[in-house]
Write a protein that holds these residues in place. Structure first.
Motif, mmCIF file in Angstrom:
data_model
loop_
_atom_site.group_PDB
_atom_site.id
_atom_site.type_symbol
_atom_site.label_atom_id
_atom_site.label_comp_id
_atom_site.label_asym_id
_atom_site.label_seq_id
_atom_site.Cartn_x
_atom_site.Cartn_y
_atom_site.Cartn_z
ATOM 1 N N TYR A 66 0.836 -1.207 0.000
ATOM 2 C CA TYR A 66 0.000 0.000 0.000
ATOM 3 C C TYR A 66 0.866 1.249 0.000
ATOM 4 O O TYR A 66 1.959 1.258 0.561
ATOM 5 C CB TYR A 66 -0.890 0.056 1.242
ATOM 6 C CG TYR A 66 -1.940 -1.014 1.311
ATOM 7 C CD1 TYR A 66 -3.069 -0.949 0.513
ATOM 8 C CD2 TYR A 66 -1.794 -2.078 2.187
ATOM 9 C CE1 TYR A 66 -4.042 -1.937 0.582
ATOM 10 C CE2 TYR A 66 -2.760 -3.070 2.256
ATOM 11 C CZ TYR A 66 -3.879 -2.990 1.450
ATOM 12 O OH TYR A 66 -4.835 -3.966 1.520
ATOM 13 N N ILE A 71 -4.095 5.290 1.175
ATOM 14 C CA ILE A 71 -4.570 3.962 1.561
ATOM 15 C C ILE A 71 -5.978 3.770 0.997
ATOM 16 O O ILE A 71 -6.858 4.596 1.236
ATOM 17 C CB ILE A 71 -4.553 3.808 3.093
ATOM 18 C CG1 ILE A 71 -3.116 3.998 3.596
ATOM 19 C CG2 ILE A 71 -5.085 2.452 3.516
ATOM 20 C CD1 ILE A 71 -3.008 4.200 5.072
ATOM 21 N N PRO A 72 -6.215 2.691 0.240
ATOM 22 C CA PRO A 72 -7.478 2.541 -0.470
ATOM 23 C C PRO A 72 -8.678 2.144 0.382
ATOM 24 O O PRO A 72 -9.784 2.135 -0.098
ATOM 25 C CB PRO A 72 -7.162 1.433 -1.481
ATOM 26 C CG PRO A 72 -6.103 0.633 -0.827
ATOM 27 C CD PRO A 72 -5.285 1.615 -0.035
ATOM 28 N N THR A 73 -8.469 1.822 1.621
ATOM 29 C CA THR A 73 -9.594 1.388 2.442
ATOM 30 C C THR A 73 -9.504 2.002 3.833
ATOM 31 O O THR A 73 -8.410 2.171 4.360
ATOM 32 C CB THR A 73 -9.631 -0.156 2.561
ATOM 33 O OG1 THR A 73 -10.665 -0.510 3.467
ATOM 34 C CG2 THR A 73 -8.312 -0.711 3.051
ATOM 35 N N PRO A 74 -10.638 2.333 4.446
ATOM 36 C CA PRO A 74 -10.578 2.855 5.813
ATOM 37 C C PRO A 74 -10.378 1.746 6.851
ATOM 38 O O PRO A 74 -10.280 2.012 8.035
ATOM 39 C CB PRO A 74 -11.942 3.524 5.987
ATOM 40 C CG PRO A 74 -12.839 2.765 5.067
ATOM 41 C CD PRO A 74 -11.976 2.375 3.893
ATOM 42 N N HIS A 75 -10.292 0.506 6.394
ATOM 43 C CA HIS A 75 -10.181 -0.618 7.326
ATOM 44 C C HIS A 75 -8.768 -1.182 7.406
ATOM 45 O O HIS A 75 -8.575 -2.306 7.830
ATOM 46 C CB HIS A 75 -11.157 -1.723 6.929
ATOM 47 C CG HIS A 75 -12.566 -1.243 6.873
ATOM 48 N ND1 HIS A 75 -13.282 -0.862 7.992
ATOM 49 C CD2 HIS A 75 -13.383 -1.042 5.827
ATOM 50 C CE1 HIS A 75 -14.474 -0.458 7.636
ATOM 51 N NE2 HIS A 75 -14.567 -0.556 6.330
ATOM 52 N N ALA A 76 -7.789 -0.415 6.981
ATOM 53 C CA ALA A 76 -6.400 -0.855 7.055
ATOM 54 C C ALA A 76 -5.736 -0.171 8.236
ATOM 55 O O ALA A 76 -6.057 0.966 8.578
ATOM 56 C CB ALA A 76 -5.671 -0.508 5.766
#
Length: 96
Positions: A66, A71-76
């Motif tokens: 990444y 960052i492509p997701t808020p869950h990382a």
């Protein structure tokens, strides 16, 4: 030398304890702005240990494939444990 009895307990879930004796130590050093881009104001007002944690997190994101700035997701996330104090907190952060 660190007294493991302060932190270690083989039973998972004990508050304030770790059930592993494995860990890594990252020495305090100046932040590398090529690894972790932070606002100039933050560089002068933050605890050096926290700046290094930001650098380690950015490196972990890159290692996972990444871009830490996009960052492509808020869950990382990257989870980091910190103890022992630092330049600003000193001995107060780790006290018997």
């Amino acid at each position: 030398k660190i007294d493991l009895d302060l932190y270690y307990d083989p039973e998972p879930g004990k508050l304030g304890r770790s059930y592993t004796k494995l860990g890594g130590v990252v020495a305090e050093r100046p932040l590398d702005p090529a690894i972790c881009r932070l606002p100039e104001k933050l560089l002068h007002n933050a605890d050096p240990a926290h700046l290094i944690m930001c650098e380690v997190a950015a490196m972990a994101f890159r290692h996972a494939g990444y871009d830490p700035d996009n960052i492509p997701t808020p869950h990382a996330g990257v989870y980091i444990g910190h103890s022992g104090g630092s330049v600003l907190a000193g001995e107060m952060a780790c006290h018997n």
